[in-house]
Write a protein that holds these residues in place. Structure first.
Motif, mmCIF file in Angstrom:
data_model
loop_
_atom_site.group_PDB
_atom_site.id
_atom_site.type_symbol
_atom_site.label_atom_id
_atom_site.label_comp_id
_atom_site.label_asym_id
_atom_site.label_seq_id
_atom_site.Cartn_x
_atom_site.Cartn_y
_atom_site.Cartn_z
ATOM 1 N N GLN A 1 0.826 -1.208 0.000
ATOM 2 C CA GLN A 1 0.000 0.000 0.000
ATOM 3 C C GLN A 1 0.858 1.256 0.000
ATOM 4 O O GLN A 1 0.602 2.204 -0.735
ATOM 5 C CB GLN A 1 -0.906 0.025 1.249
ATOM 6 N N LEU A 2 1.888 1.247 0.875
ATOM 7 C CA LEU A 2 2.764 2.410 0.996
ATOM 8 C C LEU A 2 3.431 2.720 -0.350
ATOM 9 O O LEU A 2 3.403 3.858 -0.817
ATOM 10 C CB LEU A 2 3.824 2.168 2.081
ATOM 11 N N LEU A 3 4.037 1.717 -0.966
ATOM 12 C CA LEU A 3 4.714 1.948 -2.252
ATOM 13 C C LEU A 3 3.717 2.366 -3.338
ATOM 14 O O LEU A 3 4.017 3.233 -4.165
ATOM 15 C CB LEU A 3 5.492 0.702 -2.676
ATOM 16 N N GLY A 4 2.535 1.787 -3.338
ATOM 17 C CA GLY A 4 1.507 2.159 -4.309
ATOM 18 C C GLY A 4 1.122 3.624 -4.181
ATOM 19 O O GLY A 4 0.963 4.328 -5.185
ATOM 20 N N MET A 5 0.976 4.098 -2.939
ATOM 21 C CA MET A 5 0.591 5.494 -2.712
ATOM 22 C C MET A 5 1.738 6.443 -3.062
ATOM 23 O O MET A 5 1.515 7.529 -3.606
ATOM 24 C CB MET A 5 0.137 5.690 -1.262
ATOM 25 N N LEU A 6 2.981 6.026 -2.759
ATOM 26 C CA LEU A 6 4.137 6.875 -3.073
ATOM 27 C C LEU A 6 4.416 6.942 -4.576
ATOM 28 O O LEU A 6 4.928 7.948 -5.067
ATOM 29 C CB LEU A 6 5.379 6.375 -2.336
ATOM 30 N N ALA B 1 -2.640 8.691 7.629
ATOM 31 C CA ALA B 1 -4.014 8.449 8.082
ATOM 32 C C ALA B 1 -4.574 7.162 7.502
ATOM 33 O O ALA B 1 -5.285 6.418 8.204
ATOM 34 C CB ALA B 1 -4.894 9.625 7.677
ATOM 35 N N THR B 2 -4.254 6.839 6.242
ATOM 36 C CA THR B 2 -4.816 5.658 5.586
ATOM 37 C C THR B 2 -4.197 4.369 6.112
ATOM 38 O O THR B 2 -4.903 3.403 6.416
ATOM 39 C CB THR B 2 -4.608 5.742 4.059
ATOM 40 N N ILE B 3 -2.873 4.327 6.206
ATOM 41 C CA ILE B 3 -2.186 3.091 6.579
ATOM 42 C C ILE B 3 -1.972 2.996 8.090
ATOM 43 O O ILE B 3 -1.805 1.903 8.624
ATOM 44 C CB ILE B 3 -0.838 2.978 5.825
ATOM 45 N N GLY B 4 -1.955 4.112 8.762
ATOM 46 C CA GLY B 4 -1.730 4.115 10.205
ATOM 47 C C GLY B 4 -0.249 4.104 10.561
ATOM 48 O O GLY B 4 0.151 3.528 11.568
ATOM 49 N N ILE B 5 0.567 4.748 9.741
ATOM 50 C CA ILE B 5 2.014 4.844 9.997
ATOM 51 C C ILE B 5 2.299 6.297 10.356
ATOM 52 O O ILE B 5 1.817 7.211 9.681
ATOM 53 C CB ILE B 5 2.826 4.458 8.737
#
Length: 189
Positions: free
Chosen positions: A145-150, A163-167
């Motif tokens: 998810q993180l790499l997809g968003m970045l 906010a989305t992933i909770g990191i």
């Protein structure tokens, strides 16, 4: 000295007669006129250090110009007219050569075989993309998810990722680094 001057005057008058006869359409006179002055025209072209083919082109052009203007050329001054016309044609050829040599067209080499992609370049790119997809799928879900968003276009802001992933925002950069390191290892193996 007077003998030389007399010979020169006789040669000029003979050339003038040839010019007059050639202007009237006498082919023999034209041939004799060309024979008489061909060495002069050639010598002028060679003084410009033109290649043999350029010198031959200039010579042809000079004789064409004489043929076009034979009724306007002073028969007594045909030699001088040929020298001036030959010089002008030589300068025109040299100017054209400079334009041709100094001009660069960006599209001139587009169709050259060396610039074309290899025949299997698309196949290799497809295989590489499939390898990257498999490596991404082997990562934990949060990292995917993180790499997809970045990698989205435009990239998602860090606050939204947090906010989305909770990191926490401060952890996004280091986690991204660990994700990319893991991807490199998976792709290398």
């Amino acid at each position: 000295m007077t003998v030389i001057l007399e010979r020169s005057a006789v040669a000029r008058s003979e050339a003038a007669t040839l010019v007059i006869r050639a202007a009237e359409g006498d082919q023999v006179a034209w041939s004799q006129l060309v024979d008489h002055y061909a060495r002069l025209v050639w010598a002028v072209t060679r003084s410009f250090r033109l290649s043999d083919s350029d010198a031959a082109d200039v010579s042809q052009m000079v004789w064409l110009r004489l043929l076009e203007h034979i009724n306007r050329v002073d028969p007594e001054r045909v030699g001088a007219w040929l020298v001036v016309t030959t010089r002008r044609e030589c300068l025109r050829v040299l100017a054209f050569r400079k334009r041709v040599l100094l001009t660069y067209e960006a599209t001139a080499f587009e169709d050259v075989a060396g610039d074309q992609p290899e025949l299997d370049a698309d196949l290799l790119a497809g295989e590489r993309a499939e390898d990257v997809r498999r490596a991404l799928e082997s990562l934990p879900e949060r990292w995917q998810q993180l790499l997809g968003m970045l990698m989205a276009d435009p990239p998602v802001p860090y606050a939204e990722i947090s906010a989305t992933i909770g990191i926490p925002i401060g952890s996004i950069g280091p986690i991204r680094g660990r994700c990319l390191d893991k991807l490199r290892l998976l792709l290398a193996s």
